[in-house]
Design a protein around this motif. Sequence first.
Motif, mmCIF file in Angstrom:
data_model
loop_
_atom_site.group_PDB
_atom_site.id
_atom_site.type_symbol
_atom_site.label_atom_id
_atom_site.label_comp_id
_atom_site.label_asym_id
_atom_site.label_seq_id
_atom_site.Cartn_x
_atom_site.Cartn_y
_atom_site.Cartn_z
ATOM 1 N N GLY A 42 0.876 -1.068 -0.049
ATOM 2 C CA GLY A 42 0.059 -0.044 -0.123
ATOM 3 C C GLY A 42 0.836 1.311 -0.116
ATOM 4 N N PHE A 90 4.683 9.330 -4.649
ATOM 5 C CA PHE A 90 3.541 10.218 -4.517
ATOM 6 C C PHE A 90 3.829 11.345 -3.709
ATOM 7 C CE2 PHE A 90 0.398 8.401 -7.354
ATOM 8 C CZ PHE A 90 0.513 7.202 -7.183
ATOM 9 N N THR A 101 -8.899 18.081 3.300
ATOM 10 C CA THR A 101 -8.395 16.876 2.748
ATOM 11 C C THR A 101 -7.206 17.183 2.275
ATOM 12 O OG1 THR A 101 -8.904 15.125 1.250
ATOM 13 C CG2 THR A 101 -9.139 17.129 0.278
ATOM 14 N N PHE A 104 -3.008 14.850 -3.927
ATOM 15 C CA PHE A 104 -1.866 14.206 -4.392
ATOM 16 C C PHE A 104 -1.275 14.734 -5.864
ATOM 17 C CE2 PHE A 104 -1.190 10.452 -1.219
ATOM 18 C CZ PHE A 104 -2.247 10.658 -0.469
ATOM 19 N N GLY A 105 -0.072 14.453 -5.803
ATOM 20 C CA GLY A 105 0.149 14.576 -7.357
ATOM 21 C C GLY A 105 -0.015 13.475 -8.084
ATOM 22 N N PRO A 106 0.525 13.484 -9.249
ATOM 23 C CA PRO A 106 0.120 12.403 -10.246
ATOM 24 C C PRO A 106 1.102 11.117 -10.124
ATOM 25 C CG PRO A 106 1.318 14.032 -11.396
ATOM 26 C CD PRO A 106 1.018 14.539 -10.090
ATOM 27 N N ARG A 109 6.996 7.397 -11.540
ATOM 28 C CA ARG A 109 7.404 5.833 -11.547
ATOM 29 C C ARG A 109 8.807 5.799 -11.560
ATOM 30 N NH1 ARG A 109 3.411 2.055 -12.277
ATOM 31 N NH2 ARG A 109 1.280 2.932 -12.553
ATOM 32 N N GLN B 34 -10.927 9.637 5.946
ATOM 33 C CA GLN B 34 -11.306 10.060 4.583
ATOM 34 C C GLN B 34 -11.386 8.867 3.634
ATOM 35 O OE1 GLN B 34 -8.501 13.267 3.515
ATOM 36 N NE2 GLN B 34 -8.166 13.797 5.560
ATOM 37 N N PHE B 36 -10.386 7.868 -0.364
ATOM 38 C CA PHE B 36 -9.940 8.474 -1.634
ATOM 39 C C PHE B 36 -10.317 7.221 -2.617
ATOM 40 C CE2 PHE B 36 -6.839 11.713 -0.162
ATOM 41 C CZ PHE B 36 -7.002 11.559 1.225
ATOM 42 N N GLN B 38 -8.331 5.912 -6.152
ATOM 43 C CA GLN B 38 -7.241 5.894 -7.290
ATOM 44 C C GLN B 38 -7.715 5.037 -8.476
ATOM 45 O OE1 GLN B 38 -3.654 3.947 -5.569
ATOM 46 N NE2 GLN B 38 -2.308 5.509 -6.986
ATOM 47 N N GLY B 41 -2.558 4.194 -12.619
ATOM 48 C CA GLY B 41 -1.651 4.917 -12.967
ATOM 49 C C GLY B 41 -1.582 6.519 -12.593
ATOM 50 N N LYS B 42 -2.527 6.609 -11.668
ATOM 51 C CA LYS B 42 -2.899 8.028 -11.384
ATOM 52 C C LYS B 42 -2.855 8.195 -9.890
ATOM 53 C CE LYS B 42 -4.952 9.158 -15.260
ATOM 54 N NZ LYS B 42 -4.231 10.003 -16.301
ATOM 55 N N GLY B 43 -2.712 9.482 -9.321
ATOM 56 C CA GLY B 43 -2.581 9.759 -8.150
ATOM 57 C C GLY B 43 -3.914 9.747 -7.434
ATOM 58 N N LEU B 44 -4.005 9.726 -6.009
ATOM 59 C CA LEU B 44 -5.427 9.825 -5.190
ATOM 60 C C LEU B 44 -6.215 10.807 -5.434
ATOM 61 C CD1 LEU B 44 -3.205 7.614 -3.895
ATOM 62 C CD2 LEU B 44 -4.556 7.680 -1.742
ATOM 63 N N SER B 46 -9.510 12.608 -3.378
ATOM 64 C CA SER B 46 -10.483 12.649 -2.195
ATOM 65 C C SER B 46 -11.934 12.481 -2.652
ATOM 66 C CB SER B 46 -10.241 14.008 -1.464
ATOM 67 O OG SER B 46 -11.073 14.134 -0.329
ATOM 68 N N LEU B 89 -9.470 3.723 -1.191
ATOM 69 C CA LEU B 89 -8.659 3.764 -0.047
ATOM 70 C C LEU B 89 -9.296 4.438 1.178
ATOM 71 C CD1 LEU B 89 -6.379 3.980 -2.684
ATOM 72 C CD2 LEU B 89 -4.886 3.482 -0.703
ATOM 73 N N PHE B 101 -3.187 5.116 6.122
ATOM 74 C CA PHE B 101 -3.975 4.359 5.115
ATOM 75 C C PHE B 101 -4.305 2.984 5.106
ATOM 76 C CE2 PHE B 101 -4.463 7.732 1.738
ATOM 77 C CZ PHE B 101 -3.621 8.783 2.315
ATOM 78 N N LYS B 103 -4.859 -0.639 2.901
ATOM 79 C CA LYS B 103 -4.280 -0.995 1.489
ATOM 80 C C LYS B 103 -5.294 -0.825 0.456
ATOM 81 C CE LYS B 103 -0.788 -3.889 3.654
ATOM 82 N NZ LYS B 103 -0.274 -5.299 3.695
#
Lengths: 113, 111
Positions: A42, A90, A101, A104-106, A109, B34, B36, B38, B41-44, B46, B89, B101, B103
């Motif tokens: 995670g 991230f 809240t 988050f950024g993208p 990798r 909270q 979230f 996802q 291939g992307k961020g989280l 809210s 999440l 968080f 998993k």
Amino acid sequence: DAGITQSPRYKITETGRQVTLMCHQTWSHSYMFWYRQDLGHGLRLIYYSAAADITDKGEVPDGYVVSRSKTENFPLTLESATRSQTSVYFCASRTIAEQETQYFGPGTRLLVL
Amino acid sequence: KQEVTQIPAALSVPEGENLVLNCSFTDSAIYNLQWFRQDPGKGLTSLLLIQSSQREQTSGRLNASLDKSSGRSTLYIAASQPGDSATYLCAVSPGNTPLVFGKGTRLSVIA
């Protein structure tokens, strides 16, 4: 661009090299965070910062260095990359208000060969 | 040490079904919880934030509930759609410290 950005988005490096991942946010949020995300584990917190020049270790800080000389930037450096640091990284930020809240950024990798 | 658990780890449902995702946490002394989303291939992103004094929050087809005393939260998704397919999440805020968080639950909605 407004929001939180990370660069590079993809990075391939070799074991032993130094790598710096950049994070920039345009909101002047007080808090900034670095996480790594791996299958089976995670999201794990690496480092966080409550304000410029204030940083704290998270769950998995070994092998990483951070700095925060400006509120909007929070770079993460892998001093000597290892294969175990192959992951998706991230960055996130939020205000000081607890009821807000986290954004988050993208993600970046990173592959360490 | 606060621990957050999400069950199931993966879930596949046919389009149109109502579904519930579960989140449990070990320490009831939380400031907020909270949810979230996802995408691969992307961020989280809210979805919902529930303050410790609240019981639930709603946003469109999503409803999140919080039972602090039992250490549980649920995310209810009504009339699921293929676009809801993502990993969800759950995270708790102990207050003045970073989010903890789970998993995640990987949801697939089949057309």
